[in-house]
Design a protein around this motif. Sequence first.
Motif, PDB file in Angstrom:
ATOM      1  N   ILE A  57       0.666  -0.944   0.101  1.00  0.00           N
ATOM      2  CA  ILE A  57      -0.065   0.023  -0.037  1.00  0.00           C
ATOM      3  C   ILE A  57       1.204   0.860   0.050  1.00  0.00           C
ATOM      4  O   ILE A  57       1.287   2.407  -0.586  1.00  0.00           O
ATOM      5  CB  ILE A  57      -0.764   0.020   1.261  1.00  0.00           C
ATOM      6  CG1 ILE A  57      -1.903  -0.779   1.274  1.00  0.00           C
ATOM      7  CG2 ILE A  57      -1.657   0.939   1.002  1.00  0.00           C
ATOM      8  CD1 ILE A  57      -2.219  -1.181   2.481  1.00  0.00           C
ATOM      9  N   PHE A 101      -8.891  -1.926  -0.583  1.00  0.00           N
ATOM     10  CA  PHE A 101      -7.890  -2.881  -1.905  1.00  0.00           C
ATOM     11  C   PHE A 101      -8.476  -3.655  -2.590  1.00  0.00           C
ATOM     12  O   PHE A 101      -7.981  -4.787  -1.858  1.00  0.00           O
ATOM     13  CB  PHE A 101      -6.323  -2.409  -1.223  1.00  0.00           C
ATOM     14  CG  PHE A 101      -6.437  -0.925  -0.410  1.00  0.00           C
ATOM     15  CD1 PHE A 101      -6.117   0.474  -1.114  1.00  0.00           C
ATOM     16  CD2 PHE A 101      -6.202  -0.769   1.310  1.00  0.00           C
ATOM     17  CE1 PHE A 101      -5.351   1.149  -0.155  1.00  0.00           C
ATOM     18  CE2 PHE A 101      -6.434   0.311   1.511  1.00  0.00           C
ATOM     19  CZ  PHE A 101      -5.775   1.511   0.432  1.00  0.00           C
ATOM     20  N   PHE A 103      -6.141  -6.902  -4.551  1.00  0.00           N
ATOM     21  CA  PHE A 103      -3.702  -6.897  -4.987  1.00  0.00           C
ATOM     22  C   PHE A 103      -4.532  -8.133  -5.789  1.00  0.00           C
ATOM     23  O   PHE A 103      -5.233  -8.773  -6.223  1.00  0.00           O
ATOM     24  CB  PHE A 103      -3.037  -6.922  -4.450  1.00  0.00           C
ATOM     25  CG  PHE A 103      -2.863  -5.502  -3.527  1.00  0.00           C
ATOM     26  CD1 PHE A 103      -1.964  -4.703  -4.188  1.00  0.00           C
ATOM     27  CD2 PHE A 103      -3.201  -5.316  -2.336  1.00  0.00           C
ATOM     28  CE1 PHE A 103      -1.856  -3.614  -3.373  1.00  0.00           C
ATOM     29  CE2 PHE A 103      -3.376  -4.051  -1.629  1.00  0.00           C
ATOM     30  CZ  PHE A 103      -2.381  -3.131  -1.780  1.00  0.00           C
ATOM     31  N   LEU A 113      -1.632  -3.335  -7.341  1.00  0.00           N
ATOM     32  CA  LEU A 113      -2.557  -3.393  -6.532  1.00  0.00           C
ATOM     33  C   LEU A 113      -3.809  -2.589  -8.038  1.00  0.00           C
ATOM     34  O   LEU A 113      -3.182  -1.922  -8.855  1.00  0.00           O
ATOM     35  CB  LEU A 113      -1.937  -1.378  -6.139  1.00  0.00           C
ATOM     36  CG  LEU A 113      -3.162  -0.499  -4.867  1.00  0.00           C
ATOM     37  CD1 LEU A 113      -4.285  -1.027  -3.928  1.00  0.00           C
ATOM     38  CD2 LEU A 113      -3.337   0.884  -4.926  1.00  0.00           C
ATOM     39  N   GLU A 116      -8.200   0.662  -5.522  1.00  0.00           N
ATOM     40  CA  GLU A 116      -7.921   1.733  -4.478  1.00  0.00           C
ATOM     41  C   GLU A 116      -9.693   2.560  -4.259  1.00  0.00           C
ATOM     42  O   GLU A 116      -9.575   3.168  -5.459  1.00  0.00           O
ATOM     43  CB  GLU A 116      -6.902   2.162  -4.369  1.00  0.00           C
ATOM     44  CG  GLU A 116      -6.865   3.517  -3.251  1.00  0.00           C
ATOM     45  CD  GLU A 116      -5.442   3.710  -2.680  1.00  0.00           C
ATOM     46  OE1 GLU A 116      -5.419   4.218  -2.279  1.00  0.00           O
ATOM     47  OE2 GLU A 116      -4.499   3.533  -3.895  1.00  0.00           O
TER      48      GLU A 116
END
Length: 235
Positions: A57, A101, A103, A113, A116
Amino acid sequence: MKNRRAMGWKLAVCVLMFAAGTVLSGPAKAEIKNKLNSETTPQTQKAISKKQVTQWIKQQGARKANYYFEGLTFIEVQLDEDKELEVIAGIDGGVHLGHFFVFDRTKAGTYKLIAEKDWKVEALHPGLAVETDSRVLYETVERTGGTGIDVKYAHLWYVKNGKWVEAWKGVLKERNAMITGAHSLVAGSYQVIDDTLFSWQTLTRLEDDDETVKGERETTLQVFQFDGTRFVEEK
């Protein structure tokens, strides 16, 4: 003579059966079992730590280090067609504050990522999968609002080819107590059948005590069609 021959054949058969059992027992049998498992069961990924997710992050997030990492949690889930698990992470920053988030694990073994959002989510694990004729969608419930406003949204989304796509957003609840004389409550829901999404909301106007109903409740219906990427409202 015949009895001796018959006994001889039976003895030979017993020896062969015993030998076969011996060949398929012990290390040899374990080797066959492991081979079958390796061909049918995806390889287990190494355990992911909170420290790793925090670092992802910091490196890839839009805010960089400006996050409340004390409220960070995450899960590993299967969201697409490949065998690698994806990671969903969330930060709980307060009643209406948070981050969401997603991933995706790349072929190189790193995590990218792909989503978000400034969402305070009800739960990290996506709700029951919603299926259209061509796509499996997942639901995440967001809670937002402010002084005198409390709202819950349902988001339907999916992951395809390493990309996160939001297919639809709808109101599940909206309580408004901001302005005297204009308090209200909206309750909503939805249903997906084949490629059609039906969404409905019921509006209840309330007195300032937030309990006494004013007038008649009003229900509206919207119909959306899935165009292969998103749900588009019918005109």
